[in-house]
Design an enzyme around this catalytic site. Structure first.
Site: not given
Ligand code: SF4
Length: 289
Positions: A12, A39, A71, A123, A158, A188, A216, A260
């Site tokens: 991402c 991760h 995170h 996180e 997220t 997210c 992860s 990741s």
């Molecule tokens: S919250 Fe985590 S998984 Fe979502 S875009 Fe951001 S880094 Fe990527």
């Protein structure tokens, strides 16, 4: 054997940005990252080879500059690093910052914060560490065990699957019908896209390969989701873990990957599956003869 890739898979923007920042800083100076930047062991090893140091705790920090991972972390952690004289670099994803901001607003407005997520994940720890009172829930039982409050402010880690999050929010509403329950969807967009694509993929495949780090969370959730729709789901971290036996008798194979997982790893896995497919075809013909 037909091979499909999920429409949305792999890294991402939040992870890519964190890695870009780490590479940029590593080119000119030395620093420690507090925790795993992402991760994924392949990414971490590449960064180690460039001199990036990873510290699991304050005691292990080796350099004057400390990077916070994608995170995120609590304000308490940042303040205590600064009090010790470290320069703090933040690669916190903006979508994780949004979770922090939402929870702060809940508290300011008298809501009791509830985070749907894994309490041991960095996180979630980063979100709740600054709070005096909060709950972290992940199961129906957790909801059942909550104390009654007048107003709940609910957010999610997220990387949780949105459908499951919504189920828990409904459960909370039903459990405490006299309370006000305000839910802000903080799952997210990249997680939602990968989850939706994984469902589409798993529905049409005999075998699904999910690529991503064992720690992860979003990769684990992709595995769980695919397993609802497909009986043969394998979680691998790298191409070496891929086995020919996984594909015996499979006509359709799907590939997806966590946020990741580097593009190169996905490409290597796809190439190896194609090689396996070539090996398995003559066997299938012999078996049918
Ligand atoms: S919250 Fe985590 S998984 Fe979502 S875009 Fe951001 S880094 Fe990527």
């Amino acid at each position: 054997m037909r091979i499909f890739k999920a429409t949305h898979l792999g890294m991402c923007f939040g992870v890519r940005n964190a890695i870009t920042l780490a590479n940029k800083v590593a080119a000119t100076s030395q620093f420690s990252v507090l925790g795993e930047l992402v991760h994924n062991n392949i990414v971490l090893d590449e960064l180690r080879n460039k001199g990036v140091h990873f510290a699991n705790s304050f005691q292990e920090i080796r350099y004057d500059t400390v990077m916070i991972t994608a995170h995120g972390c609590s304000q308490k952690t940042i303040a205590s690093l600064q009090a010790r004289g470290y320069q703090v670099l933040q690669s916190t994803c903006p979508l994780v910052r949004y979770v922090h901001k939402t929870v702060r607003q809940f508290v300011e407005n008298g809501f009791h914060p509830v985070v749907i997520g894994r309490r041991d994940h960095s996180e979630v720890r980063g979100v709740v560490e600054d709070l005096d009172e909060y709950d972290v829930v992940l199961t129906a039982e957790d909801i059942f065990n909550l104390k009654e409050r007048e107003k709940y402010g609910v957010v999610s880690q997220t990387t949780q699957p949105i459908n499951y999050v919504l189920e828990l929010v409904n459960l909370l509403k039903n459990r405490f019908p006299n309370s006000e329950v305000c839910f802000v969807d903080t799952v997210c967009a990249p997680t939602k896209q990968r989850q939706d694509s994984a469902i589409e993929l798993a529905k049409q495949c005999d075998v699904v390969i999910v690529i991503g780090g064992r720690k992860s969370n979003n990769t684990k959730e992709l595995v769980n989701t695919c397993a609802i729709y497909c009986r043969r789901v394998y979680h691998i971290e790298n191409v070496d873990e891929l086995m020919l036996e996984y594909f015996i008798g499979a006509e359709t194979v799907g590939i997806t990957a966590g946020t990741s997982t580097p593009d190169e790893t996905i490409d290597l896995v796809e190439k190896k599956i194609r090689l396996f497919a070539d090996k398995l075809v003559p066997e299938a013909i012999i078996a049918a003869a």
